[in-house]
Design a protein around this motif. Structure first.
Motif, PDB file in Angstrom:
ATOM      1  N   THR A  33       0.839  -1.206   0.000  1.00 49.47           N
ATOM      2  CA  THR A  33       0.000   0.000   0.000  1.00 49.47           C
ATOM      3  C   THR A  33       0.870   1.251   0.000  1.00 49.47           C
ATOM      4  OG1 THR A  33      -1.825  -1.119   1.124  1.00 49.47           O
ATOM      5  CG2 THR A  33      -1.768   1.278   1.268  1.00 49.47           C
TER       6      THR A  33
ATOM      7  N   ALA B 270       1.935   1.762  -3.413  1.00 51.36           N
ATOM      8  CA  ALA B 270       0.819   2.237  -4.234  1.00 51.36           C
ATOM      9  C   ALA B 270       0.555   3.720  -4.004  1.00 51.36           C
ATOM     10  CB  ALA B 270      -0.437   1.419  -3.926  1.00 51.36           C
ATOM     11  N   LYS B 271       0.740   4.170  -2.768  1.00 49.83           N
ATOM     12  CA  LYS B 271       0.546   5.597  -2.468  1.00 49.83           C
ATOM     13  C   LYS B 271       1.638   6.443  -3.105  1.00 49.83           C
ATOM     14  CE  LYS B 271      -0.106   6.467   1.930  1.00 49.83           C
ATOM     15  NZ  LYS B 271       0.055   6.296   3.396  1.00 49.83           N
TER      16      LYS B 271
ATOM     17  N   ARG C 173       0.649   1.331  -8.335  1.00 48.55           N
ATOM     18  CA  ARG C 173      -0.727   1.178  -7.888  1.00 48.55           C
ATOM     19  C   ARG C 173      -1.563   0.474  -8.942  1.00 48.55           C
ATOM     20  NH1 ARG C 173      -3.994   6.543  -7.523  1.00 48.55           N
ATOM     21  NH2 ARG C 173      -4.144   6.095  -9.753  1.00 48.55           N
TER      22      ARG C 173
ATOM     23  N   CYS D 172      -3.107  -3.229  -8.400  1.00 46.00           N
ATOM     24  CA  CYS D 172      -4.557  -3.439  -8.469  1.00 46.00           C
ATOM     25  C   CYS D 172      -4.912  -4.450  -9.553  1.00 46.00           C
ATOM     26  CB  CYS D 172      -5.273  -2.116  -8.723  1.00 46.00           C
ATOM     27  SG  CYS D 172      -5.280  -0.995  -7.295  1.00 46.00           S
TER      28      CYS D 172
ATOM     29  N   LEU E 107      -5.687  -0.917   1.165  1.00 48.35           N
ATOM     30  CA  LEU E 107      -5.803   0.190   0.214  1.00 48.35           C
ATOM     31  C   LEU E 107      -6.912   1.152   0.631  1.00 48.35           C
ATOM     32  CD1 LEU E 107      -5.413  -1.728  -3.182  1.00 48.35           C
ATOM     33  CD2 LEU E 107      -3.800  -0.087  -2.207  1.00 48.35           C
TER      34      LEU E 107
ATOM     35  N   ALA F  88      -5.660   3.620   3.161  1.00 48.45           N
ATOM     36  CA  ALA F  88      -4.462   4.383   2.801  1.00 48.45           C
ATOM     37  C   ALA F  88      -4.753   5.873   2.690  1.00 48.45           C
ATOM     38  CB  ALA F  88      -3.887   3.858   1.487  1.00 48.45           C
TER      39      ALA F  88
ATOM     40  N   TRP G  64      -8.364   5.202  -2.403  1.00 51.72           N
ATOM     41  CA  TRP G  64      -9.433   4.207  -2.269  1.00 51.72           C
ATOM     42  C   TRP G  64     -10.611   4.524  -3.189  1.00 51.72           C
ATOM     43  CZ3 TRP G  64     -10.624  -0.360  -1.938  1.00 51.72           C
ATOM     44  CH2 TRP G  64     -11.923  -0.801  -1.659  1.00 51.72           C
TER      45      TRP G  64
END
Length: 338
Positions: A242, A245-246, A252, A256, A296, A299, A304
């Motif tokens: 996560t 991904a941020k 990300r 996903c 996620l 986050a 999200w």
């Protein structure tokens, strides 16, 4: 070129002798240092010719021939590939340390602690204290780890991640991909730790333009290694994934997509009342998949919202049912919203 190919042949033979022959009993310090000099010579050949397809093919053919020749004498010999040339000194060192005939006098040189390693001497790496230097770095990671901020990757992976980015920065752009490929090849059996190192490298806190360029390069390389990306998503903690991904939009989207692929492979068992995977190896449980999406969801609202919109669209395409067992997307959203 003929002399270069002859030297390449001789160096591969040297690496094999260092690993498997009792001849090393007769080596002295000067022989040891010259051996590392020739290993560095092969590394130079790699960086000079890796992007020259014609010369590379000639060298690969030479490597094939010498590997076949050496295997006749040493059946346990591991073939040296062209990408292996980029880490030839490492191959030499590992081979020596595994050779039970290596004299104690040479071990003392490699583990000498009387003075720091002199990285450049007479144009090549001085091996005095080489192993001690590596041990000191490893020990420092262990000692400092309780004093630094808690990290999912660990102190040693953080240090190695920084070193990886520094190495990428030092290489010419056209040399980076073969370098990463050779590192990946050398990490067989330790893929999970390599994934941690990649994560640490992508989470380094430098914001300079050069650092951003390196991160983009590393990301693009990772996203083309589908099996490594899958392994990364499967083995690393959801919280660490996560964070990546941020930090990186590219990651990300890829992350996903992996999660959605896992979900789309699931079937519902009426008898067990659970979603399961029948064909994926290794299998991912519905609970683990939910944990990834829930991480996620916690986050940031914007991240999200983007992911939730994708899940809602997939739920609608399934018929927009809210009855358990009819849509994996609906059941995921229901579990996350609990």
């Amino acid at each position: 070129m003929e002399a270069t190919l002859k030297n390449l042949w001789s160096t591969v033979e040297l690496v094999a002798v260092a690993a498997h022959s009792d001849v090393v009993e007769q080596w002295d310090g000067q022989t040891l240092t010259r051996a590392f000099h020739w290993a560095q010579y092969c590394q130079h050949l790699f960086h000079r010719f890796h992007d020259n397809p014609t010369i590379r093919r000639v060298m690969e053919k030479q490597l094939q021939l010498v590997n076949e020749s050496v295997s006749v004498v040493f059946p346990e010999h591991t073939a040296v590939s062209f990408s292996d040339l980029s880490r030839c000194q490492h191959l030499l060192l590992v081979g020596l340390l595994h050779n039970t005939k290596l004299p104690v006098s040479l071990l003392r040189i490699l583990f000498d602690t009387s003075s720091p390693v002199n990285k450049e001497q007479a144009g090549y790496r001085n091996v005095t204290g080489l192993c001690s230097s590596m041990i000191e770095c490893k020990s420092a990671c262990k000692v400092l780890s309780p004093l630094v901020e808690v990290s999912d990757v660990g102190a040693d992976a953080e240090v190695q991640g920084v070193l990886l980015m520094e190495r990428l920065e030092a290489l010419l752009s056209q040399s980076r991909e073969p370098f990463l490929d050779s590192v990946l090849q050398g990490c067989e059996g330790a893929a999970e730790h390599f994934c941690l190192v990649i994560a640490a490298a992508l989470l380094t806190r430098k914001t300079a333009a050069a650092q951003t360029t390196l991160e983009d390069f590393l990301l693009d390389w990772l996203l083309h290694k589908h099996s490594l990306l899958q392994h990364m998503c499967y083995t690393l903690p959801a919280s660490l994934l996560t964070d990546l991904a941020k930090r990186h939009v590219k990651f990300r989207e890829a992350y996903c997509n992996v999660l959605k692929k896992w979900a789309s492979d699931m079937e519902y068992s009426i008898s067990d009342g659970e979603w399961f995977q029948a064909s994926t190896n290794p299998t991912v449980s519905f609970q683990k998949l939910t944990e990834h999406f829930r991480s996620l969801s916690e986050a940031s609202p914007s991240l999200w919202e983007h992911v939730e919109n994708q899940l809602n669209a997939l739920k609608v395409s399934d018929g927009d049912f809210d009855v358990r067992g009819l849509s994996v997307w609906g059941d995921l959203l229901s579990e996350i919203h609990k």
